[in-house]
Enzyme design. Structure first.
Site, PDB file in Angstrom:
ATOM      1  N   HIS A  61      69.109  64.612-210.837  1.00 10.71           N
ATOM      2  CA  HIS A  61      69.093  66.072-210.971  1.00 10.71           C
ATOM      3  C   HIS A  61      70.447  66.654-210.576  1.00 10.71           C
ATOM      4  O   HIS A  61      70.691  66.930-209.398  1.00 10.71           O
ATOM      5  CB  HIS A  61      67.999  66.657-210.069  1.00 10.71           C
ATOM      6  CG  HIS A  61      66.634  66.130-210.375  1.00 10.71           C
ATOM      7  ND1 HIS A  61      66.224  64.864-210.000  1.00 10.71           N
ATOM      8  CD2 HIS A  61      65.580  66.698-211.036  1.00 10.71           C
ATOM      9  CE1 HIS A  61      64.973  64.670-210.414  1.00 10.71           C
ATOM     10  NE2 HIS A  61      64.568  65.766-211.035  1.00 10.71           N
ATOM     11  N   HIS A 101      64.540  66.841-204.985  1.00 10.66           N
ATOM     12  CA  HIS A 101      65.100  66.344-206.259  1.00 10.66           C
ATOM     13  C   HIS A 101      66.613  66.536-206.290  1.00 10.66           C
ATOM     14  O   HIS A 101      67.305  65.822-207.010  1.00 10.66           O
ATOM     15  CB  HIS A 101      64.425  67.021-207.460  1.00 10.66           C
ATOM     16  CG  HIS A 101      64.572  68.504-207.496  1.00 10.66           C
ATOM     17  ND1 HIS A 101      63.717  69.353-206.823  1.00 10.66           N
ATOM     18  CD2 HIS A 101      65.487  69.301-208.105  1.00 10.66           C
ATOM     19  CE1 HIS A 101      64.085  70.613-207.045  1.00 10.66           C
ATOM     20  NE2 HIS A 101      65.166  70.590-207.809  1.00 10.66           N
ATOM     21  N   GLY A 150      60.622  65.717-201.694  1.00  4.61           N
ATOM     22  CA  GLY A 150      60.436  65.443-203.118  1.00  4.61           C
ATOM     23  C   GLY A 150      59.202  66.208-203.573  1.00  4.61           C
ATOM     24  O   GLY A 150      59.278  67.033-204.480  1.00  4.61           O
ATOM     25  N   PRO A 151      58.055  65.978-202.902  1.00  2.24           N
ATOM     26  CA  PRO A 151      56.908  66.843-203.164  1.00  2.24           C
ATOM     27  C   PRO A 151      57.249  68.253-202.662  1.00  2.24           C
ATOM     28  O   PRO A 151      57.438  68.466-201.455  1.00  2.24           O
ATOM     29  CB  PRO A 151      55.783  66.202-202.343  1.00  2.24           C
ATOM     30  CG  PRO A 151      56.237  64.781-202.121  1.00  2.24           C
ATOM     31  CD  PRO A 151      57.730  64.875-201.997  1.00  2.24           C
ATOM     32  N   ASP A 188      63.112  77.359-205.921  1.00  2.00           N
ATOM     33  CA  ASP A 188      62.000  78.164-206.452  1.00  2.00           C
ATOM     34  C   ASP A 188      60.694  77.393-206.339  1.00  2.00           C
ATOM     35  O   ASP A 188      59.658  77.954-205.966  1.00  2.00           O
ATOM     36  CB  ASP A 188      62.241  78.475-207.940  1.00  2.00           C
ATOM     37  CG  ASP A 188      63.453  79.354-208.164  1.00  2.00           C
ATOM     38  OD1 ASP A 188      63.493  80.457-207.604  1.00  2.00           O
ATOM     39  OD2 ASP A 188      64.366  78.929-208.903  1.00  2.00           O
ATOM     40  N   ILE A 220      65.512  79.334-212.215  1.00  2.00           N
ATOM     41  CA  ILE A 220      65.223  78.315-213.238  1.00  2.00           C
ATOM     42  C   ILE A 220      64.337  77.236-212.630  1.00  2.00           C
ATOM     43  O   ILE A 220      64.566  76.808-211.493  1.00  2.00           O
ATOM     44  CB  ILE A 220      66.542  77.657-213.734  1.00  2.00           C
ATOM     45  CG1 ILE A 220      67.396  78.652-214.519  1.00  2.00           C
ATOM     46  CG2 ILE A 220      66.281  76.397-214.559  1.00  2.00           C
ATOM     47  CD1 ILE A 220      66.860  79.019-215.897  1.00  2.00           C
ATOM     48  N   HIS A 292      68.722  70.908-215.029  1.00  2.00           N
ATOM     49  CA  HIS A 292      67.882  70.589-213.863  1.00  2.00           C
ATOM     50  C   HIS A 292      67.749  69.089-213.576  1.00  2.00           C
ATOM     51  O   HIS A 292      68.104  68.633-212.496  1.00  2.00           O
ATOM     52  CB  HIS A 292      66.480  71.190-214.034  1.00  2.00           C
ATOM     53  CG  HIS A 292      65.456  70.583-213.135  1.00  2.00           C
ATOM     54  ND1 HIS A 292      65.260  71.003-211.843  1.00  2.00           N
ATOM     55  CD2 HIS A 292      64.597  69.541-213.326  1.00  2.00           C
ATOM     56  CE1 HIS A 292      64.318  70.257-211.281  1.00  2.00           C
ATOM     57  NE2 HIS A 292      63.904  69.368-212.164  1.00  2.00           N
ATOM     58  N   SER A 415      34.749  73.690-182.722  1.00  2.00           N
ATOM     59  CA  SER A 415      34.002  72.637-183.424  1.00  2.00           C
ATOM     60  C   SER A 415      34.696  71.289-183.330  1.00  2.00           C
ATOM     61  O   SER A 415      34.050  70.254-183.326  1.00  2.00           O
ATOM     62  CB  SER A 415      33.848  72.988-184.902  1.00  2.00           C
ATOM     63  OG  SER A 415      33.179  74.205-185.049  1.00  2.00           O
ATOM     64  N   GLU A 442      45.321  74.065-193.142  1.00  2.00           N
ATOM     65  CA  GLU A 442      45.300  72.619-192.918  1.00  2.00           C
ATOM     66  C   GLU A 442      46.576  71.950-193.423  1.00  2.00           C
ATOM     67  O   GLU A 442      47.115  71.046-192.782  1.00  2.00           O
ATOM     68  CB  GLU A 442      44.088  71.979-193.614  1.00  2.00           C
ATOM     69  CG  GLU A 442      42.737  72.420-193.070  1.00  2.00           C
ATOM     70  CD  GLU A 442      42.247  73.738-193.663  1.00  2.00           C
ATOM     71  OE1 GLU A 442      42.915  74.287-194.564  1.00  2.00           O
ATOM     72  OE2 GLU A 442      41.185  74.224-193.220  1.00  2.00           O
ATOM     73  N   PHE A 468      37.979  68.547-195.147  1.00  2.00           N
ATOM     74  CA  PHE A 468      39.205  69.277-195.471  1.00  2.00           C
ATOM     75  C   PHE A 468      40.452  68.404-195.398  1.00  2.00           C
ATOM     76  O   PHE A 468      41.575  68.910-195.511  1.00  2.00           O
ATOM     77  CB  PHE A 468      39.333  70.525-194.595  1.00  2.00           C
ATOM     78  CG  PHE A 468      38.157  71.463-194.741  1.00  2.00           C
ATOM     79  CD1 PHE A 468      37.627  71.734-196.000  1.00  2.00           C
ATOM     80  CD2 PHE A 468      37.562  72.054-193.643  1.00  2.00           C
ATOM     81  CE1 PHE A 468      36.519  72.577-196.149  1.00  2.00           C
ATOM     82  CE2 PHE A 468      36.455  72.893-193.773  1.00  2.00           C
ATOM     83  CZ  PHE A 468      35.931  73.150-195.034  1.00  2.00           C
ATOM     84  N   HIS A 504      30.492  70.760-197.179  1.00  2.00           N
ATOM     85  CA  HIS A 504      31.126  70.381-195.921  1.00  2.00           C
ATOM     86  C   HIS A 504      30.915  68.917-195.556  1.00  2.00           C
ATOM     87  O   HIS A 504      31.464  68.446-194.561  1.00  2.00           O
ATOM     88  CB  HIS A 504      30.596  71.271-194.784  1.00  2.00           C
ATOM     89  CG  HIS A 504      31.174  72.653-194.792  1.00  2.00           C
ATOM     90  ND1 HIS A 504      31.187  73.437-195.922  1.00  2.00           N
ATOM     91  CD2 HIS A 504      31.789  73.376-193.817  1.00  2.00           C
ATOM     92  CE1 HIS A 504      31.775  74.591-195.639  1.00  2.00           C
ATOM     93  NE2 HIS A 504      32.154  74.577-194.368  1.00  2.00           N
ATOM     94  N   ARG A 551      29.589  65.177-185.579  1.00  2.00           N
ATOM     95  CA  ARG A 551      29.079  66.413-184.974  1.00  2.00           C
ATOM     96  C   ARG A 551      27.869  66.083-184.113  1.00  2.00           C
ATOM     97  O   ARG A 551      27.650  66.698-183.062  1.00  2.00           O
ATOM     98  CB  ARG A 551      28.664  67.381-186.079  1.00  2.00           C
ATOM     99  CG  ARG A 551      27.934  68.600-185.571  1.00  2.00           C
ATOM    100  CD  ARG A 551      27.543  69.537-186.713  1.00  2.00           C
ATOM    101  NE  ARG A 551      27.009  70.772-186.167  1.00  2.00           N
ATOM    102  CZ  ARG A 551      25.744  71.149-186.285  1.00  2.00           C
ATOM    103  NH1 ARG A 551      24.884  70.403-186.941  1.00  2.00           N
ATOM    104  NH2 ARG A 551      25.331  72.278-185.757  1.00  2.00           N
TER     105      ARG A 551
END
Ligand SMILES: Cc1ncc(C[n+]2csc(CCOP(=O)(O)OP(=O)(O)O)c2C)c(N)n1
Length: 696
Positions: A61, A101, A150-151, A188, A220, A292, A415, A442, A468, A504, A551
Site C-alpha cells: 500500500h 496497511h 491491520g484489522p 478513515d 479515500i 491505496h 454479575s 466489550e 459476548f 444469552h 452463574r
C-alpha cells in the site's frame, strides 16, 4: 480548538510544496544537522522507500505512506520521544500505526531513524518470508513495532489502553519514571470501524490527555471517495466524545508542528485531523483509490520522482538526508540518559518493582503463597458456589499479591464478580484505582487490555458474559497472535444461566474460542479448579486466556488440600474407576459434577467408569503424547460431556465417542429444567454408556 476545522482537502498544488523547508517552533526545534536538510527531502525519503518497496514486492500500500509522510516526518523528527538503540525503553512515547496497511510508513521511519534491525535489505525484502517487514506491522516480529495492526480500528483502541497504563503507572511509580505520550496515526477506515467509537468514548471519558491521534484525512478508501459511504464530521464526533479536535493541512509541516505543539499541554485527548492527499506525488494516481493498495507501476513512479524532485535510484537515500534522519533518531538520547539517572535514584525497592513489572515477571512467591492460602481455606471449609463466585474469592487474595493486576467489566461488574471489595475504580480524576468500568464496550475493552499488556507493567483482566465473546473476538485473536497476556473472565457460560434464555446462553462459543491458536480456554469445575486456572492464566506470559465461569452453584469436588496444580496438565482423573474402567467420561466445568453422578449410576449397574475433568483443552492437547494417552486412557467407551456443541471434542473422545451436550440453541427457563430438557443429565450419560456397551 487547535485551529479552525478544514473544509477542503489540500492537493499537491496547495500551499504545501514538496521542497518546502520547516520553520522550527521554539520547543520542538529541529536539531541543527536535521534542519540543514529540507523537511520535504526527509518526507520524500519515506515516499520513495514506500513506492520502491511496494513495487519490488509487487504488493502493498503506497498511498498512505506517501500521503502521511509529512505528518510522520514532523512527529518523528520533532516530537516523538524514542531511542532506536533501545526500542523497549519503558518511558518512550508509543507510536501506533493503526492503519496497519500503511506498514511501509513505519518500516521507512524505523530504517531512517536508525533502528539497527531495520536495514535497507529488510526494506528491500518487504513482504517476503523471513523478513521483518511483514505485510502489516507485527508486534514481537520487528523491534519498534508497538502493536500488531491491520484489522482497522484495533490500533486506535490499543492506544487507549496504552494511555491508561501510562496514567496508572505514573501514579504508582511517579512522573520521574513514567511520563510519556501515546501517538496514533489513524485512517478513515480506522474511524469508520465500530470499535473506534468505543475507544474514543472511553478515552474522552477518562480524559486521556496524553493520547494524540493524527487522522490521515485523505477522503479515500478502497471503494473510492469516502463520500460513497460516510459523511461524519470527525471533528464534531470527537468533540462530542470529550476530545479536543481540529483540522490542519497535513502537507504543511509548520501547521502540523503547531497543532502537535498545542496538543502537548491539552487537558483531554487530542484529535488532529490532517488533510492529506493519498499517494502524494504520484502524477495520475494521487488523490485516488488507485494509490491505496497496489504498486504504482514504473511510469507512475518515474512521474512521482519527477514531481517530488527525487532523482535518486530505488532504495538509495542520499547521505545528507539519511544523516539528517539519523540525527533525528538520536534526539531523545539525552532524555533517555536523564531518565536512566532518575530511575537510578528511585528507592531500590521501587526500582526493582518497576523493573519487574515492566518485564512482565510475576512476584512468584507472593503468587504461590496467595494460591496456597486460597486452596487451604477451600480444603478447610469447602464451598458450594458458582465458579464466578470462586473467581471473586480467588481475586480477594490475588489482588493484594499482584499489584500489576487491573480488573474491569463491560458493565456487568455485579454479575461477573470481577471487582473485589478493596478495589477502587479508575476515573479521570484519579488513576490510582485498579478497576475499570469499561461501559458496555466489550470490543473496546478487549483491545484496550491488549494495549495495557503491550505497554507493560500491567496484567489486565476483564469481565463480560461468555456469549459476548463474539463482541470482542477480533481483539482476543490479536492478543493470541501477539502473545499478549490478557485474561478474560467470561461468566454465565452455558444454559446453566437459565432464564435469560438463548440470546444469552453460549453454545458454540467454547468451540469458537478453542479454535484460536495460542489462546487458552479454561472451564473450571469447582472453586479449587478456578483458583488453579487463575494461576495458570497468570503464569502464561505469552498467551491470553479466557476463564469460562458459571452463574449457578457447583459442588466442590476436590475437598482435600493438594499443593499440585492438577489443571496444569489440561485434564486429570478426578474420580477413578473401581477396577478396570469400561467407560471414561470427560467433562468440563459445570458438567463434571453431572459426570460424577453418572459414574455412580453406572456403578449401580456394575459398570466401572472413571471421570476426567478437562479444564483446558489446549494444555491437554499440547501435552507430550504419553501424558495425553495416559489421561485419555483406553476404556472402550469414551463420552464427552459439555453443555455446548460437540465441535473439537473428537480430539479427546474420537469420532466414535459419545457426546452429551447441545445440538441447538438453548431456551429460557430455570436452569435445572433446561439441563433435563436438553438431556445433559447423569441419566442420559449412563444410558448412552450402557447402550454402547450393549447392556441396555
Ligand atoms: C477490520 C478491517 N476491515 C477491512 C479491512 C480491509 N481494508 C484495508 S484498508 C481499508 C480501507 C482503506 O481506507 P482508509 O482506511 O481510508 O485507508 P487509505 O485508503 O487512506 O490508505 C480496508 C477496507 C481491514 N484491514 N480491516
Amino acid at each position: 480548538m487547535l485551529s479552525t476545522p478544514c473544509k477542503q482537502a489540500f492537493s499537491m498544488s496547495s500551499k504545501a510544496s514538496p521542497t518546502a523547508a520547516v520553520a522550527p517552533t521554539e520547543r520542538h526545534a529541529q536539531p541543527a544537522a536535521a534542519s540543514a536538510v529540507a523537511h520535504a527531502s526527509m518526507a520524500n525519503a519515506i515516499r520513495a522507500l514506500a513506492m520502491d518497496a511496494v513495487e519490488q514486492a509487487k504488493s502493498g500500500h503506497p498511498g498512505l505512506p506517501m500521503g502521511a509522510a509529512d505528518v510522520a516526518t514532523v512527529l518523528f523528527t520533532r516530537f516523538l520521544k524514542f531511542d532506536p538503540a533501545d526500542p523497549a525503553w519503558a518511558d518512550r512515547d508509543r507510536f501506533v500505526l493503526s492503519a496497519g496497511h500503511g506498514s511501509m510508513l513505519l518500516y521507512a521511519l524505523l530504517y531512517l531513524t536508525g533502528y539497527p534491525a531495520m536495514t535497507i535489505d529488510e526494506i528491500k525484502r518487504f513482504r517476503q518470508l523471513g523478513s521483518i517487514t511483514a505485510g502489516h506491522p507485527e508486534y514481537g516480529h520487528t523491534p519498534g513495532i508497538e502493536t500488531t495492526t491491520g484489522p482497522l480500528g484495533q490500533g486506535l483502541a490499543n492506544a487507549v489502553g496504552m494511555a491508561i497504563a501510562e496514567r496508572h503507572l505514573a501514579v504508582v511509580f511517579g512522573r520521574d519514571v513514567v511520563d510519556h505520550k501515546t501517538y496514533v496515526l489513524a485512517s478513515d477506515g480506522d474511524l469508520m470501524e465500530g470499535i473506534s467509537q468505543e475507544a474514543i468514548a472511553l478515552a474522552g471519558h477518562l480524559k486521556l490527555s496524553k493520547l494524540i491521534v493524527l487522522f490521515d484525512d485523505n477522503g479515500i478508501s478502497i471503494d473510492g471517495a469516502l463520500s460513497l459511504s460516510d459523511s461524519v464530521d470527525q471533528v464534531k464526533r470527537f468533540e462530542a466524545a470529550g476530545w479536543t479536535a481540529a483540522c490542519v493541512d497535513g502537507h504543511d509541516p509548520a501547521a502540523i508542528a503547531a497543532a502537535l505543539e498545542k496538543a502537548q499541554s491539552a487537558d483531554r485527548p487530542v484529535l488532529i485531523g490532517c488533510k492529506t492527499t493519498i499517494g502524494f506525488g504520484a502524477p495520475t494516481k494521487a488523490g485516488k483509490s488507485s494509490a491505496h493498495g497496489s504498486p504504482l507501476g514504473a511510469d507512475e513512479i518515474a512521474g512521482a520522482r519527477k514531481a517530488l524532485g527525487w532523482t535518486h535510484a530505488p532504495f538509495d537515500i542520499p547521505a545528507d538526508i539519511l544523516s539528517a534522519w539519523r540525527v533525528a533518531g538520536q534526539r531523545s538520547k539525552t532524555a533517555h540518559a536523564d531518565w536512566n539517572k532518575r530511575l537510578a535514584t528511585l528507592d531500590a525497592a521501587q526500582r526493582a518493582e518497576f523493573t519487574r513489572r515492566m518485564k512482565g515477571e510475576l512476584p512468584k512467591q507472593a503468587l504461590a503463597d496467595a494460591m496456597r492460602a486460597v486452596k487451604e481455606s477451600l480444603a478447610a471449609s469447602p464451598k458450594e458456589i458458582a465458579t464466578r463466585t470462586a473467581c471473586e474469592f480467588a481475586l480477594e487474595s490475588l489482588i493484594p499479591a499482584l499489584p500489576e493486576m487491573i480488573g474491569g467489566s463491560a458493565d456487568l461488574t455485579g454479575s461477573n464478580n470481577t471487582r473485589t471489595k478493596s478495589m477502587k475504580a479508575i476515573s479521570a480524576a484519579d488513576f490510582s484505582g485498579r478497576f475499570i468500568h469499561y461501559g458496555v464496550r466489550e470490543h473496546g475493552m478487549a483491545a484496550a487490555m491488549n494495549g495495557m499488556t503491550l505497554h507493560g507493567g500491567i496484567i489486565p483482566y476483564s469481565g463480560t458474559f461468555l456469549v459476548f465473546s463474539d463482541y470482542c473476538r477480533p481483539a482476543i485473536r490479536l492478543a493470541a497472535l501477539m502473545g499478549a497476556r490478557v485474561i478474560h473472565v467470561m461468566t454465565h457460560d452455558s444454559i446453566g444461566l437459565g432464564e435469560d434464555g438463548p440470546t444469552h446462553q453460549p453454545v458454540e462459543h467454547l468451540a469458537a474460542l478453542r479454535a484460536i491458536p495460542n489462546l487458552m480456554v479454561f472451564r473450571p469445575c469447582d472453586a479449587v479448579e478456578t483458583v488453579e486456572c487463575w494461576q495458570l492464566a497468570l503464569g502464561a506470559r505469552e498467551r491470553p486466556s479466557v476463564l469460562a465461569l458459571t452463574r449457578q452453584n457447583l459442588p466442590q469436588l476436590s475437598q482435600n488440600f493438594l499443593a499440585l496444580n492438577r489443571c496444569a496438565a489440561g485434564a486429570y482423573e478426578i474420580a477413578a474407576a473401581d477396577g478396570k474402567a469400561e467407560v471414561s467420561i470427560f467433562a468440563t466445568g459445570s458438567e463434571v459434577a453431572i459426570a460424577v453422578d453418572a459414574k455412580k449410576l453406572l456403578a449401580e449397574k456394575g459398570i466401572a467408569a472413571r471421570v476426567v475433568s478437562v479444564p483446558c483443552f489446549e494444555l491437554l492437547l499440547e501435552a507430550p503424547e504419553a501424558a495425553r494417552r495416559a489421561v485419555i486412557g483406553d476404556a472402550p467407551v469414551k463420552i464427552g460431556v459439555e453443555a455446548a456443541i460437540r465441535q473439537g471434542w473428537d480430539a479427546i473422545i474420537g469420532s466414535d465417542g459419545i457426546f452429551v451436550g447441545m445440538n441447538s440453541f438453548g431456551a429460557s427457563a430455570p436452569y435445572k429444567e433446561l439441563y433435563k430438557h436438553f438431556g445433559v443429565t447423569a441419566e442420559a450419560i449412563a444410558d448412552a454408556a450402557l447402550r454402547k456397551l450393549g447392556k441396555n
